[in-house]
Design a protein around this motif. Structure first.
Motif, PDB file in Angstrom:
ATOM      1  N   ASP A   7       0.794  -0.938  -0.197  1.00 36.84           N
ATOM      2  CA  ASP A   7       0.004  -0.502   0.081  1.00 36.84           C
ATOM      3  C   ASP A   7       0.757   1.083  -0.242  1.00 36.84           C
ATOM      4  N   ASP A  10       2.287   1.787  -3.608  1.00 34.36           N
ATOM      5  CA  ASP A  10       1.291   2.182  -4.985  1.00 34.36           C
ATOM      6  C   ASP A  10       1.386   3.827  -4.435  1.00 34.36           C
ATOM      7  N   ARG A 128      -8.281   2.281  -6.081  1.00 33.73           N
ATOM      8  CA  ARG A 128      -6.683   1.835  -5.318  1.00 33.73           C
ATOM      9  C   ARG A 128      -7.902   0.723  -3.959  1.00 33.73           C
ATOM     10  N   LYS A 132      -3.434  -1.875  -7.062  1.00 32.07           N
ATOM     11  CA  LYS A 132      -2.189  -1.267  -6.314  1.00 32.07           C
ATOM     12  C   LYS A 132      -0.952  -0.957  -7.381  1.00 32.07           C
TER      13      LYS A 132
END
Length: 232
Positions: A7, A10, A128, A132
């Protein structure tokens, strides 16, 4: 990524892409943006000169490359080559559980996220909860994924409009990394282009590894997609 913070990777990738797009807005005109998209995506398959045209044709080709009809809501997908997000759109439409998409070009990803000529692709990339985005060299990033033990049930390799211009990520050594990242009974789909030597090499590579392998020719196009199912 080495700390398995997908995350965070990303978020950082999106920040970089957005800054790249801010630069484009200030220094590049619409015509240059269109030329840049064409150069880096191969035109996506549209016939008209206007970027954003031929929606059905562009989506169909993206879904062929993604092997979207084989995807279910249980699949975790690795995508090599984010581009404008057409294969991502097809994968999400088919119900993919999670997609990690890799691209080396922050400018094309910035355009895809902020001013995509195909609005549905932009919407998919900005979902999202599923997608990612990881910016960087696919050779390096796949090494990291291997190191942290992040595996996939479906892999899509659409890393460039012409495999001859991207030899490193169409080499047997790179394809082998994708093989290791793919779970048993997982599927891989590789855009192999027009060169019969490249198509044959990619086909043979997966065939020799024991995959159920075949080539697919999208209707009306002189290109090949190599598809394989990993048996072990």
């Amino acid at each position: 990524m080495l700390q398995e913070k997908i995350d965070k990777a990303d978020s950082l990738s999106r920040q970089i892409a957005n800054k790249a797009y801010d630069f484009i807005q200030k220094h590049v005109g619409p015509k240059e943006i269109q030329e840049y998209i064409d150069k880096n995506t191969g035109g996506l398959g549209y016939r008209n000169k206007l970027v954003g045209a031929d929606w059905e044709r562009v989506v169909a080709l993206g879904c062929y490359i993604a092997w979207a009809e084989a995807v279910s809501n249980k699949d975790t997908v690795l995508e090599i080559g984010t581009g404008l997000g057409r294969t991502n759109y097809c994968l999400q439409y088919s119900g993919a559980k999670q997609i990690i998409t890799i691209d080396i070009d922050p400018y094309i990803v910035g355009i895809a996220l902020n001013n995509n000529p195909y609005e549905a692709f932009q919407h998919a990339l900005n979902n999202r909860s599923i997608t990612k985005i990881i910016l960087g060299d696919a050779n390096i990033l796949t090494n990291i994924l291997l190191r942290i033990g992040y595996y996939f049930t479906h892999i899509v390799h659409d890393g460039g409009p012409n495999p001859r211009k991207n030899p490193r990520i169409f080499s047997n050594s790179f394809l082998f990394k994708l093989h290791v990242l793919l779970r048993k009974n997982g599927r891989i789909s590789v855009f192999a282009g027009k060169d019969p030597r490249i198509v044959s090499r990619i086909y043979k590579f997966f065939k020799d590894l024991g995959y159920e392998t075949y080539t697919f020719n999208p209707p009306g196009l002189n290109i090949k997609i190599v598809r394989g199912i990993k048996s072990s």
